[in-house]
Design an enzyme around this catalytic site. Structure first.
Site, mmCIF file in Angstrom:
data_model
loop_
_atom_site.group_PDB
_atom_site.id
_atom_site.type_symbol
_atom_site.label_atom_id
_atom_site.label_comp_id
_atom_site.label_asym_id
_atom_site.label_seq_id
_atom_site.Cartn_x
_atom_site.Cartn_y
_atom_site.Cartn_z
ATOM 1 N N ASP A 141 91.244 106.078 22.489
ATOM 2 C CA ASP A 141 91.428 107.468 22.120
ATOM 3 C C ASP A 141 90.332 108.260 22.824
ATOM 4 O O ASP A 141 89.169 107.818 22.846
ATOM 5 C CB ASP A 141 91.279 107.609 20.598
ATOM 6 C CG ASP A 141 92.222 108.635 20.020
ATOM 7 O OD1 ASP A 141 92.321 109.713 20.615
ATOM 8 O OD2 ASP A 141 92.851 108.345 18.993
ATOM 9 N N HIS A 173 97.621 109.520 15.619
ATOM 10 C CA HIS A 173 96.992 108.760 16.705
ATOM 11 C C HIS A 173 97.499 107.320 16.698
ATOM 12 O O HIS A 173 97.892 106.768 17.735
ATOM 13 C CB HIS A 173 95.469 108.756 16.553
ATOM 14 C CG HIS A 173 94.858 110.125 16.637
ATOM 15 N ND1 HIS A 173 93.896 110.444 17.558
ATOM 16 C CD2 HIS A 173 95.077 111.256 15.937
ATOM 17 C CE1 HIS A 173 93.532 111.710 17.406
ATOM 18 N NE2 HIS A 173 94.232 112.220 16.423
#
Ligand code: UDP
Length: 492
Positions: A132, A31
Site C-alpha cells: 500500500d 484496501h
C-alpha cells in the site's frame, strides 16, 4: 491457510526462480478488498503470495467471506501473515479516530512487525513487494535488500494526483484556505483547473496545516512514490486519462488494472474455464452480508430502487441519519439502505412514526449488503454513496448513476468527478438536508434519469472494454505479471 502444511511449503518453495510476492495492504476494508483481488489474480498466474493483514481483518475475513475457499484453489501458493493493529478485538473500527490510530500504528507496531517478518516463512526474501502506498519504510527495506517494491494506491488517479500536488497548493498559498469561499476554483492541481474547487480537495486540506499530521503524513508518503519501482492503480485509462497523464510525468511506470472487482471476475472465469460457482462470489467482506436484501430486490420492478450505503468507515450523527431518512421516505421511491451497526453516533431517540411507516412500505435496511451483487441487480436504478473509490468504480462498472455524499479524504474529489467530469450524477457534498435529498433522488431517478443513464451506460462500456482481452487494464495486468516474473529470474 495461515502457515500451510509441510507439503504446501514444499510446493511454495519448489523453484529458485519462483516468484514470491509479499502484499501489504493498509488494514481497512477498501484496501484489503482490492489488494486481495490482485493477490488472487497473481496466484492464478502461478505466483506465490504472502499477504500481511491485521488479526482483526483476518478473523473477520474468515467469518464473513469465502476467501479461504477461493484461495484453497492454490494449495501452497498463498499464505496469510497476521499482526495486531493494537486494539482489542471488540473495539469499533471506523471514523476519523480509528484512522488516526492506524496512522500512528503504521509508524510503530505495524512497521516493527513488517521489519521483523518480511523475510520469514518458507520462501525467505520475497522477489517483489506490493505495498500500500502509504508505508515508506517498505521502500527503505526494498532499497537495502534489493527487492523491487511496487506501490499500490487504492484511491483513484485523480485523488492521488491531488495528494501529489499538495506541496504546490501550499507553496502557492491555495491551502490553508484564506476566507470562507469554498467554491473558489483551485489553480495548482495541474489538469484539474477547470472543475476543482476548494470544497473538492481532499478533506484533509480543510484544517490548519501546522496541526495536521494526517495531511503532512499523506503528503510525505505520496511524494515517496517516486522511489517505488512502479505504481498500481485500481482505475482505467478511459476513466482517468488526464490525471494519469500528469502522474506519468512524475512516475513513469504506472499499471492501471481496474476496475479490479470486475477484472478479477473476468480473469478467474477465463482461467478456471467458467467454473461459475467459484467466480459468482468474490466477496472479501469484513461484515456478515445480509442476503435477504436480494430476495427483497427480486420483488421490485427494474430501476425502481435507490441503494444507499456510506461504506465501511463513515459515521453519521443521528441528525444526519434522520435527514437522509426523511428525504428517502418523502421521495416515494423504494430504498435499500445499509446502516452498519456502529455507524451512528449521538444518540438514541425513537424513530418518527412517518419514517417507520414509509420504511415498512418501501424501504429495506440491512447491516451490510453483498454490494457488488446489489449494484448489478436490475431493480436498482441509482446509488446514494459516500464516494469511496471502490464503491465509485463498482457503480461505474454496473452503469449506475450516483448521488454523492462524501464523508472524508479522497471522497471529496471523487464526488466532484462524478458530477462535473463524468456527468454520472449529483454531488451533495457539505449538505445534509431532507429537501435536498428528496430533490436529488427525484432528479436522479426521474427528471434527469435518461441523461444520467446514457452517461452511465457509456462508462460501463468503457470499463468493460478496459478489462477484456486487448483492453488497457487487461494488458497492464499481463505486463505486471511478466515484470514480477522477470524480477524472480533476475534474482537467480
Ligand atoms: N461494501 C459491501 N457491502 C456494504 C457496503 C460496502 O460489500 O454493505 C463494500 C463495497 O462493495 C466496497 C467496500 O465495501 O468494495 C467499501 O470500499 P469503498 O472504497 O467504497 O469505501 P470505504 O469503506 O473504504 O470508505
Amino acid at each position: 491457510m495461515d502457515k500451510g502444511n509441510p507439503q504446501e511449503e514444499e510446493a511454495f518453495s519448489s523453484s529458485s526462480s519462483q516468484s514470491h510476492v509479499l502484499i501489504f495492504p493498509f488494514p481497512l476494508q477498501g484496501h484489503v478488498n482490492s489488494m486481495l483481488k490482485l493477490a488472487e489474480l497473481l496466484c492464478f498466474a502461478g505466483i506465490n503470495v504472502t499477504f500481511l493483514v491485521s488479526e482483526n481483518v483476518h478473523s473477520r475475513l474468515l467469518l464473513h467471506s469465502d476467501v479461504h475457499r477461493r484461495l484453497s484453489l492454490h494449495p501452497g501458493a498463498f499464505q496469510f501473515k497476521i499482526y495486531s493493529d493494537g486494539l482489542p478485538q471488540e473495539d469499533p473500527r471506523s471514523g476519523h479516530e480509528f484512522l488516526a490510530h492506524l496512522l500512528i500504528c503504521l509508524k510503530t507496531t505495524i512497521k516493527d512487525f513488517f521489519l521483523d517478518n518480511y523475510a520469514l516463512g518458507p520462501l525467505g526474501l520475497p522477489t517483489c513487494i506490493i505495498s500500500d502506498g502509504v508505508m515508506n519504510f517498505v521502500l527503505d527495506v526494498g532499497e537495502e535488500k534489493g527487492i523491487p517494491v511496487i506501490y499500490f494506491r487504492t484511491i483513484g488517479a485523480s485523488s492521488f494526483w491531488c495528494y501529489f500536488c499538495l506541496p504546490q497548493l501550499i507553496d502557492s498559498g491555495e491551502i490553508p484556505f484564506q476566507g470562507t469561499d469554498m467554491d473558489l476554483p483551485i489553480q495548482n492541481v495541474t489538469g484539474m483547473e477547470g472543475f476543482l474547487r476548494r470544497r473538492d480537495l481532499p478533506s484533509i486540506c480543510r484544517s490548519d496545516l501546522n496541526n495536521n499530521p494526517t495531511l503532512q503524513g499523506i503528503m510525505k508518503e505520496t511524494l515517496q512514490t517516486r522511489r517505488a519501482w512502479g505504481l498500481i492503480l485500481n482505475t482505467f485509462e478511459d476513466l482517468e486519462g488526464p490525471a494519469l497523464l500528469q502522474i506519468r510525468t512524475q512516475i513513469p511506470n504506472v499499471y492501471t488494472i481496474g476496475p479490479l472487482h470486475a477484472h478479477s471476475k473476468i480473469r478467474l472465469a477465463e482461467t478456471i474455464e467458467m467454473k461459475k460457482d467459484v467466480v459468482s462470489s468474490t466477496s472479501n467482506s469484513l461484515w456478515k452480508e445480509d442476503r435477504s436484501c436480494i430476495s427483497w430486490l427480486d420483488s421490485k420492478p427494474n430501476n425502481s430502487v435507490i441503494y444507499v450505503s456510506f461504506g465501511s468507515l463513515s459515521i453519521l450523527t443521528r441528525e444526519q441519519l434522520v435527514e437522509f431518512w426523511h428525504g428517502l421516505v418523502s421521495s416515494g421511491k423504494c430504498f435499500l439502505w445499509v446502516i452498519r451497526p456502529e455507524s451512528i453516533v449521538d444518540g438514541d431517540g425513537g424513530v418518527p412514526i412517518e419514517l417507520e411507516e414509509g420504511t415498512k412500505e418501501r424501504g429495506y435496511i440491512v447491516g451490510w449488503a453483498p454490494q457488488e451483487e446489489v449494484l448489478g441487480h436490475p431493480a436498482v436504478g441509482g446509488f446514494l454513496t459516500h464516494s469511496g473509490w471502490n464503491s465509485t468504480l463498482e457503480s461505474i462498472d454496473h452503469g449506475l448513476p450516483m448521488i454523492c455524499w462524501p464523508y472524508f479524504l479522497d471522497q471529496q474529489v471523487n464526488s466532484r468527478l462524478v458530477e462535473s467530469l463524468w456527468e454520472l450524477g449529483l454531488d451533495m457534498k457539505d449538505i445534509c438536508d431532507r429537501l435536498v435529498v428528496k430533490r436529488m433522488i427525484d432528479e436522479l431517478m426521474d427528471g434527469r434519469r435518461d441523461e444520467f443513464k446514457m452517461r452511465a451506460k457509456h462508462f460501463a462500456k468503457l470499463s468493460h472494454k478496459a478489462i477484456t482481452s486487448g483492453g488497457s487494464s487487461y494488458s497492464n495486468l499481463d505486463r505486471l505479471i511478466e515484470d514480477i516474473r522477470s524480477m524472480a529470474h533476475k534474482r537467480i
